[in-house]
Design an enzyme around this catalytic site. Structure first.
Site: not given
Length: 341
Positions: A114-116
């Protein structure tokens, strides 16, 4: 009795709390919807830390790690999620964690970020030769530091339940709330569209959001250290969006030959003048639509698109939504005279 799928999410100091709680809530809500139907929960949910106990997130809140990832039998996991956050850079240097992720990858049915969190999977070498995305602000970092990764800029997530390739069990998602989109896609693959739609409705979400993450990201201001030859022109362009911003007009303003200006744009910004102007005009139109300051026809005129149809084509090209849909979704107030969408 149908066995539960074990969903685990990694946590670490300065993790983004929503990267963890957003997707996990989707799975929890799927359990609730199943219970409403007289069915047993489909998912067992746990968060994993370096050690059992509270872990401070970047929001200052703490999430309690119920289990330690150290020594965990990952073959029992169905899905492992790796979130992002301010602390991800330190985790990318934790060799024990990277080794554990490498060991877990062939054992879990699904491994996603998720995300970074994609940076952590990339640091472990798990995204090499695979399509991947991440938060729009980290795309350049992912591309620069991990050239073997097939970076995809405008995807909410790279999970494809129809993909039968053996590598398809590793996937990524874009910035923050895209983790919720990913979790909904996983629930749909596991439990069917009807159940996933019930979860999305309960959470007041789209089951599948139209468009990609570009519709939520901002056009970053150019680094003045990299654009010294263009600095004055780049300051001038936003104040003249409704005027003539052709290559010849820009070249005259910059006191350069058109071919020279085109070459400098590509060297310093990675794109030609026409593409840059289109992006600035698009950002200005987005800002006006979000603030509901004018009708779509007026926005098209003020930002240099001229006719609303030109604005509509540009929105679909870059954001995969119409100006009308964008205004309805992100506008602060009802849009004036919106019939021109």
């Amino acid at each position: 009795m149908e066995s539960q799928r074990w969903i685990a999410c990694l946590i670490y100091p300065d993790v983004m709390s929503l990267d963890v709680t957003g997707p996990m809530q989707v799975f929890a809500s799927a359990n609730v919807e199943r219970q409403r139907q007289g069915l047993p929960p489909a998912y067992r949910l746990n968060v994993l830390g370096d050690a059992v106990g509270p872990v401070a997130t970047s929001a200052g809140l703490s999430i309690c790690a119920e289990l330690s990832w150290r020594g965990l039998d990952t073959s029992a996991l169905d899905t492992l999620l790796v979130p992002g956050g301010l602390g991800v850079e330190r985790q990318c240097e934790d060799q024990a964690l990277l080794d554990w992720l490498r060991q877990a990858e062939p054992q879990v049915r699904r491994l996603g970020s998720v995300c970074s969190g994609a940076l952590l999977l990339a640091a472990a070498g798990l995204l090499d030769q695979r399509p991947a995305t991440t938060h729009w602000a980290d795309l350049d970092t992912l591309r620069r530091e991990h050239p073997a990764v097939q970076v995809q800029d405008d995807r909410l997530h790279t999970y494809d339940p129809l993909e039968r390739d053996g590598d398809a069990h590793v996937f990524t998602s874009a910035g923050v709330t895209a983790g919720i989109d990913l979790a909904l896609a996983l629930v749909e693959a596991d439990l069917g569209r009807s159940l996933a739609l019930a979860v999305a409705r309960r959470l007041v979400m789209f089951l599948r959001r139209p468009g990609g993450q570009a519709q939520f990201s901002a056009l970053l201001a150019p680094d003045p250290n990299r654009t010294s030859r263009l600095a004055a022109l780049l300051d001038w362009i936003p104040a003249h969006l409704g005027g003539d911003l052709s290559l010849e007009a820009l070249a005259e303003q910059a006191r350069m030959a058109p071919r020279t200006l085109s070459r400098v744009f590509v060297q310093e910004l990675g794109m030609g003048p026409g593409r840059y102007v289109e992006r600035v005009r698009l950002e200005a139109a987005r800002a006006l639509l979000q603030d509901a300051q004018a009708s779509i026809a007026t926005v098209a005129r003020l930002t240099g698109f001229g006719h609303p149809e030109n604005l509509r084509r540009t929105f679909h090209k870059h954001l995969s939504v119409s100006p009308q849909e964008y205004a309805e979704r992100f506008g602060l107030r009802p849009l004036k005279e919106s019939r021109h969408a």
